[in-house]
Structure formats: structure tokens, C-alpha cells
Write a protein that holds these residues in place. Structure first.
Motif, PDB file in Angstrom:
ATOM      1  N   UNK A 131       0.735  -1.283   0.013  1.00 38.36           N
ATOM      2  CA  UNK A 131       0.053  -0.013  -0.071  1.00 38.36           C
ATOM      3  C   UNK A 131       0.849   1.128   0.179  1.00 38.36           C
ATOM      4  N   UNK A 132       0.388   2.287  -0.228  1.00 42.66           N
ATOM      5  CA  UNK A 132       0.758   3.453  -0.263  1.00 42.66           C
ATOM      6  C   UNK A 132       1.803   3.937   1.286  1.00 42.66           C
ATOM      7  N   UNK A 133       2.768   3.987   1.214  1.00 46.87           N
ATOM      8  CA  UNK A 133       3.363   4.327   2.544  1.00 46.87           C
ATOM      9  C   UNK A 133       2.893   5.413   3.330  1.00 46.87           C
ATOM     10  N   UNK A 134       2.814   6.437   2.687  1.00 47.33           N
ATOM     11  CA  UNK A 134       2.371   7.865   3.212  1.00 47.33           C
ATOM     12  C   UNK A 134       0.698   7.549   3.916  1.00 47.33           C
ATOM     13  N   UNK A 152      15.817  11.986   8.774  1.00 53.06           N
ATOM     14  CA  UNK A 152      16.090  10.747   8.207  1.00 53.06           C
ATOM     15  C   UNK A 152      16.836  10.822   6.886  1.00 53.06           C
ATOM     16  N   UNK A 153      17.402   9.778   6.433  1.00 50.99           N
ATOM     17  CA  UNK A 153      18.068   9.569   4.970  1.00 50.99           C
ATOM     18  C   UNK A 153      16.950   9.525   3.965  1.00 50.99           C
ATOM     19  N   UNK A 154      17.274   9.868   2.907  1.00 53.69           N
ATOM     20  CA  UNK A 154      16.071   9.828   1.468  1.00 53.69           C
ATOM     21  C   UNK A 154      16.225   8.611   0.922  1.00 53.69           C
ATOM     22  N   UNK A 155      15.245   7.833   0.854  1.00 49.61           N
ATOM     23  CA  UNK A 155      14.847   6.530   0.630  1.00 49.61           C
ATOM     24  C   UNK A 155      13.785   6.432  -0.333  1.00 49.61           C
ATOM     25  N   UNK A 156      13.722   5.456  -1.108  1.00 49.78           N
ATOM     26  CA  UNK A 156      12.700   5.255  -1.893  1.00 49.78           C
ATOM     27  C   UNK A 156      11.435   4.322  -1.250  1.00 49.78           C
ATOM     28  N   UNK A 157      10.397   5.055  -1.310  1.00 46.40           N
ATOM     29  CA  UNK A 157       9.019   4.190  -0.588  1.00 46.40           C
ATOM     30  C   UNK A 157       7.964   4.105  -1.560  1.00 46.40           C
ATOM     31  N   UNK A 158       7.068   3.297  -1.225  1.00 47.11           N
ATOM     32  CA  UNK A 158       5.959   2.995  -2.293  1.00 47.11           C
ATOM     33  C   UNK A 158       4.800   4.155  -2.238  1.00 47.11           C
ATOM     34  N   UNK A 159       4.472   4.526  -3.286  1.00 45.70           N
ATOM     35  CA  UNK A 159       3.697   5.532  -3.018  1.00 45.70           C
ATOM     36  C   UNK A 159       2.435   5.542  -3.925  1.00 45.70           C
ATOM     37  N   UNK A 230      18.198  -5.254  -0.414  1.00 44.02           N
ATOM     38  CA  UNK A 230      17.916  -4.063  -0.468  1.00 44.02           C
ATOM     39  C   UNK A 230      18.892  -3.047   0.373  1.00 44.02           C
ATOM     40  N   UNK A 231      20.093  -3.617   0.506  1.00 39.93           N
ATOM     41  CA  UNK A 231      21.022  -2.730   1.520  1.00 39.93           C
ATOM     42  C   UNK A 231      21.316  -1.421   0.761  1.00 39.93           C
ATOM     43  N   UNK A 232      21.485  -1.460  -0.515  1.00 35.39           N
ATOM     44  CA  UNK A 232      22.197  -0.053  -0.954  1.00 35.39           C
ATOM     45  C   UNK A 232      21.103   0.887  -1.642  1.00 35.39           C
ATOM     46  N   UNK A 233      19.751   0.510  -1.636  1.00 39.18           N
ATOM     47  CA  UNK A 233      19.263   1.617  -2.300  1.00 39.18           C
ATOM     48  C   UNK A 233      17.654   1.515  -2.811  1.00 39.18           C
ATOM     49  N   UNK A 234      17.055   0.838  -1.819  1.00 40.81           N
ATOM     50  CA  UNK A 234      15.485   0.898  -2.021  1.00 40.81           C
ATOM     51  C   UNK A 234      15.113  -0.039  -2.837  1.00 40.81           C
ATOM     52  N   UNK A 235      13.852  -0.227  -3.404  1.00 38.83           N
ATOM     53  CA  UNK A 235      12.974  -1.379  -3.847  1.00 38.83           C
ATOM     54  C   UNK A 235      13.863  -1.684  -5.331  1.00 38.83           C
ATOM     55  N   UNK A 236      14.434  -0.483  -5.987  1.00 37.51           N
ATOM     56  CA  UNK A 236      14.715  -0.876  -7.391  1.00 37.51           C
ATOM     57  C   UNK A 236      15.840  -1.875  -7.327  1.00 37.51           C
TER      58      UNK A 236
END
Length: 279
Positions: A131-134, A152-159, A230-236
Motif C-alpha cells: 500500500x501507499x506508504x504515506x 532521516x536519510x532519503x530512500x525510495x518508498x511506495x506511493x 535492499x542494502x544499497x538503495x531502495x526497492x529498485x
């Protein structure tokens, strides 16, 4: 002299042990979930279920007069069953950890509902995503967006599409807020009681979420392993085409054509939930 040194060592050891006990007791007390906190997170889950029920009513109206295939009918039944099952599961909750199961059921229902809309509109089935993270009430996310919580550090989240657009435009996303004492705060800042609530939606993505919330109230609460690499950079970093890893697949025809659900994110397997229809 040796006896004096021995006594001193013993005294230091005793003091250190007592200090350790106090620290452990303080940590345990800090993480204890009160009955009021449990009531709060149950109310949040109840609101989510109610919202989903309203969406199912709207979906029912949208389907009037349309020729539904077997796939749409089966997905619709899954959504209805998930709605009923989530209500029953919530009624049985006596501990905060049990909220996770309620949310997992709800996640499956949201995805099934999205599949129905896609089938009715003649569109490809949506990729199986969290689901949308926000705001989980927005339903399954459509893309990942780079965002950072305060400090916090910038990361990719599902939206969802609307929140992703807001973030890219520099605006604030529509955040799901809950009551904590006299104020409303984002659910991820609501304390330990909301950890199972978040895990029900993002438990399989724990590596990303843990990194996201280092230094916040939910930091370290997404225990239980990450999802893929996922250690280095989000979902991609899992797969450019979707959420794939660990032998499970969220993409493609999950929930379609009468088959089973993709295993991994939801927690239920092929047959759906047998708890009656939508009321």
C-alpha cells in the motif's frame, strides 16, 4: 592487599550488574504497550477496515450493468472475504502483535479490489505492490518515490500516484495520522504499538523501512529480515521490473484468473478467505 582488590572487583561487578538490570527494566518499561495504546492502534485498524468497506460499496456500484468475467468475480469475492475476515480478526485482537495479521488480510483485500477495477476497465492487472506508504488507505502503491522523514536519510518508498506527484512537486504527501495523547502524528511516529501495524504492510520490506527510520520512533522495529538485496538503495535494487526476490513474486498475474495469490507480502495462500460476503 589481594583481599581488598578482590572485594573491589566484586563490588564493581555487582554495581555493573545492577546498572544493567536498571537499564533493561527501563527499556522494557519504555516498550511496554499500554491498554490505551492498544485501543488506539485497534481504532486505527478499524478505521482502515471501514474505509475499505466504503470503497467496496463504491466498487459494487461501479460494476452494475457491466459484464464481469470469472476473474473479476473471483477477485471481487476475495475482496469481500478479506473485508469480513479483517473485521473478525480485529475483534479477536488482545495484543498489539496481532494487529499485523489484520493488516495483512486487509492488504490482500485492497489488492483484490484493484484487480477487479482493472478487469472491469479492460486494463492489465496491477503489479502486486504494498500500500501507499504515506497513507495505506490510498490502497496499493503505483510507483516508488524518493522521500525522507525529518532527520532521516532519503530512500525510495511506495506511493500512490497522487502522493508521488505531491512529493515530486515539493509538496507534503497526504500522511495517515493517528492520535497520540492530545495530538495527531504520522503513524510511523506513534510508538511501539504501531510497529505491528506497519509490519503488516511493509514487513517484507523491512530492510528499507529500518534504514528509513533510523533515529525515529519506528527505527529498528521492522525486524525479521529484508526483502531481497535492499542494502544499497531502495526497492529498485531488487529488480527493475517489480518487487521480486526470495523466490516470491509480487508482479504479473497475482490473484488473477482464479489462481492463487503470490506468496510473500500478504500471508494468505491460494484459496482466499471463507467468511461470507460483504454487508
Amino acid at each position: 592487599m589481594k583481599w581488598i582488590l578482590l572485594i573491589a572487583v566484586i563490588a564493581i561487578a555487582v554495581m555493573a550488574y545492577r546498572s544493567y538490570q536498571r537499564t533493561q527494566l527501563q527499556a522494557k518499561k519504555k516498550n511496554e504497550i499500554t491498554s490505551a495504546e492498544l485501543a488506539s492502534v485497534k481504532k486505527t485498524a478499524e478505521e482502515d477496515i471501514t474505509k475499505f468497506g466504503e470503497e467496496l460499496q463504491d466498487l459494487d456500484l461501479d460494476m452494475v450493468g457491466k459484464d464481469l468475467g470469472d476473474g473479476a468475480r473471483q477477485d471481487y469475492q476475495r475482496a469481500l472475504d478479506a473485508y469480513e475476515s479483517s473485521k473478525q480478526a480485529l475483534d479477536a485482537v488482545t495484543e498489539a502483535d496481532q494487529i499485523k495479521h489484520v493488516i495483512e488480510i486487509l492488504e490482500d483485500g485492497r489488492y483484490a479490489s484493484a484487480c477487479v477495477r482493472a478487469r472491469v476497465n479492460g486494463e492489465p492487472l496491477p503489479q502486486r505492490r504494498p500500500s501507499c506508504f504515506f497513507n495505506p488507505q490510498h490502497g496499493p502503491s503505483t510507483e516508488d518515490v524518493t522521500w525522507a522523514p525529518p532527520g532521516g536519510a532519503p530512500r525510495e518508498v511506495p506511493a500512490c500516484a497522487a502522493d508521488a506527484e505531491r512529493v515530486r512537486a515539493g509538496a507534503d504527501p497526504d500522511v495517515r495520522k493517528v492520535m497520540v495523547g492530545p495530538q495527531r502524528v504520522p503513524y510511523w511516529e506513534a510508538g511501539p504499538a504501531y510497529s505491528p501495524y506497519a509490519q503488516g504492510m511493509f514487513g517484507a520490506l523491512g530492510g528499507v523501512m529500518t534504514g528509513m527510520f533510523i533515529g525515529t520512533m519506528l527505527g529498528g522495529m521492522f525486524a525479521g529480515g529484508g526483502y531481497g538485496d535492499l542494502a544499497g538503495g531502495g526497492f529498485d535494487s531488487v529488480d527493475a521490473g517489480g518487487f521480486e526476490g526470495g523466490g516470491d513474486d509480487f508482479g504479473g498475474d497475482a490473484g488473477g484468473d482464479g489462481g492463487g495469490w503470490s506468496d510473500g507480502f500478504g500471508g494468505e495462500d491460494g484459496g482466499g478467505f471463507d467468511f461470507g460476503g460483504f454487508e
